[in-house]
Design a protein around this motif. Structure first.
Motif, mmCIF file in Angstrom:
data_model
loop_
_atom_site.group_PDB
_atom_site.id
_atom_site.type_symbol
_atom_site.label_atom_id
_atom_site.label_comp_id
_atom_site.label_asym_id
_atom_site.label_seq_id
_atom_site.Cartn_x
_atom_site.Cartn_y
_atom_site.Cartn_z
ATOM 1 N N GLN A 114 -45.825 50.882 -29.621
ATOM 2 C CA GLN A 114 -46.245 50.890 -31.019
ATOM 3 C C GLN A 114 -46.719 49.512 -31.467
ATOM 4 O OE1 GLN A 114 -43.258 52.136 -33.815
ATOM 5 N NE2 GLN A 114 -44.619 51.972 -35.579
ATOM 6 N N GLN A 118 -50.482 48.452 -32.669
ATOM 7 C CA GLN A 118 -50.708 47.786 -33.955
ATOM 8 C C GLN A 118 -51.506 46.495 -33.766
ATOM 9 O OE1 GLN A 118 -46.691 47.353 -35.380
ATOM 10 N NE2 GLN A 118 -46.721 49.301 -36.486
ATOM 11 N N MET A 121 -55.156 47.479 -32.938
ATOM 12 C CA MET A 121 -55.742 48.519 -33.783
ATOM 13 C C MET A 121 -56.997 48.047 -34.513
ATOM 14 S SD MET A 121 -55.521 51.703 -34.668
ATOM 15 C CE MET A 121 -53.856 52.136 -34.116
ATOM 16 N N ARG A 125 -60.376 49.845 -33.299
ATOM 17 C CA ARG A 125 -60.642 51.135 -33.950
ATOM 18 C C ARG A 125 -62.002 51.188 -34.637
ATOM 19 N NH1 ARG A 125 -59.214 52.295 -39.491
ATOM 20 N NH2 ARG A 125 -58.692 50.431 -40.685
ATOM 21 N N ILE A 186 -59.925 59.879 -32.306
ATOM 22 C CA ILE A 186 -58.904 60.795 -31.779
ATOM 23 C C ILE A 186 -58.448 60.289 -30.416
ATOM 24 C CG2 ILE A 186 -58.385 63.176 -31.129
ATOM 25 C CD1 ILE A 186 -60.741 64.014 -32.953
ATOM 26 N N GLY A 218 -56.899 55.140 -31.432
ATOM 27 C CA GLY A 218 -57.770 55.951 -32.274
ATOM 28 C C GLY A 218 -57.892 55.300 -33.640
ATOM 29 N N ASP A 219 -58.139 56.085 -34.656
ATOM 30 C CA ASP A 219 -58.229 55.559 -36.013
ATOM 31 C C ASP A 219 -56.852 55.650 -36.662
ATOM 32 O OD1 ASP A 219 -59.081 54.587 -38.418
ATOM 33 O OD2 ASP A 219 -60.116 56.403 -39.045
ATOM 34 N N GLN A 220 -56.146 54.523 -36.643
ATOM 35 C CA GLN A 220 -54.776 54.435 -37.162
ATOM 36 C C GLN A 220 -53.822 55.352 -36.394
ATOM 37 O OE1 GLN A 220 -54.158 52.013 -38.830
ATOM 38 N NE2 GLN A 220 -55.553 51.622 -40.503
ATOM 39 N N ARG A 221 -54.193 55.717 -35.189
ATOM 40 C CA ARG A 221 -53.348 56.519 -34.310
ATOM 41 C C ARG A 221 -53.470 55.994 -32.886
ATOM 42 N NH1 ARG A 221 -55.383 62.515 -35.017
ATOM 43 N NH2 ARG A 221 -57.400 61.466 -35.297
ATOM 44 N N TYR A 222 -52.487 56.299 -32.086
ATOM 45 C CA TYR A 222 -52.562 55.890 -30.688
ATOM 46 C C TYR A 222 -51.787 56.875 -29.832
ATOM 47 C CZ TYR A 222 -47.675 54.388 -30.522
ATOM 48 O OH TYR A 222 -46.294 54.375 -30.532
ATOM 49 N N ILE A 223 -52.050 56.833 -28.527
ATOM 50 C CA ILE A 223 -51.250 57.579 -27.560
ATOM 51 C C ILE A 223 -50.888 56.634 -26.422
ATOM 52 C CG2 ILE A 223 -51.464 59.253 -25.659
ATOM 53 C CD1 ILE A 223 -52.532 61.268 -27.578
#
Length: 237
Positions: A114, A118, A121, A125, A186, A218-223
């Motif tokens: 995480q 961050q 990002m 992104r 995504i 991703g856009d304010q998301r991650y995996i």
């Protein structure tokens, strides 16, 4: 005809407002107006700033973030924006990304996906094309460097295990974390993402350079491949 900044009441002028109340009191258009300094004949810098934000509202990234997705040429197509103002706006956007990264760097923990997501990002992104970078770490998981290995197209960034490990050996890395973006916003892994992760993992195990994770932004998301259990599946193969 729109009023010039000098015709506004003093308390409504962006510069004076900032001096009295601080930059946080300014609206998005007022902040942009300060950067732009001047408008065009018949319109103020606030009007010009408002027009820029109106244009970004029509994009996939409305508001201030949309400026990061406008090229210098796009900006210069706006009446009142010449090369100087366009470059200033692009530099402000880049500065904002670097400030965001520097703030999160202090909290960066290489064992926590995480915090890594961050950290990268804002850098990744907003990119229009896929980029793959590789975090190089020593035996104590200290970051040695994070070179960009590949910049690709809208939906593909090609990299080979050979390219990864040439760089890893330059840094004397023992652990690696791959980080790349999906311009779609995504962060779902594609078949190609999984395939290259498998190749790099197994190649690294043969020479003693271990892939600790692969993080997709991703856009304010991650995996994270580690968090999702993908790396465990790869190890068992």
């Amino acid at each position: 005809m729109q009023r010039a900044i000098r015709d506004l009441p003093v308390e409504q002028r962006p510069y004076e407002k900032c001096l009295k109340k601080g930059a946080s009191a300014l609206s998005d258009s007022e902040l942009l107006a300060v950067i732009l300094k001047t408008g065009t004949k018949g319109s103020s810098s606030i009007d010009l700033a408002t027009e820029i934000l109106r244009i970004t509202e029509q994009s996939s990234y409305p508001g201030l973030a949309g400026i990061l997705h406008l090229s210098v040429r796009d900006l210069m197509d706006i009446n009142g924006i010449g090369p100087v103002k366009a470059v200033q706006l692009k530099c402000i956007g880049e500065l904002s990304k670097r400030i965001a990264s520097s703030v999160t760097r202090e909290q960066l923990c290489l064992s926590q996906p995480q915090t890594i997501a961050q950290y990268y990002m804002e850098q990744l992104r907003h990119e229009e094309n896929e980029q793959i970078l590789c975090m190089m770490m020593d035996t104590h998981m200290h970051l040695l460097g994070d070179p960009v290995l590949s910049t690709g197209t809208v939906n593909a960034a090609l990299v080979t295990p050979r390219e990864v490990f040439i760089e890893a050996l330059k840094y004397h890395a023992v652990y690696l974390i791959l980080v790349h973006n999906h311009p779609s916003g995504i962060p779902v892994p594609s078949e190609e993402d999984i395939a290259i992760t498998e190749k790099i993992y197994h190649s690294g195990e043969m020479i003693g350079i271990h892939l600790a994770d692969h993080i997709i932004i991703g856009d304010q998301r991650y995996i994270s491949f580690s968090e999702q259990g993908f790396l465990k599946k790869i190890r068992k193969q």
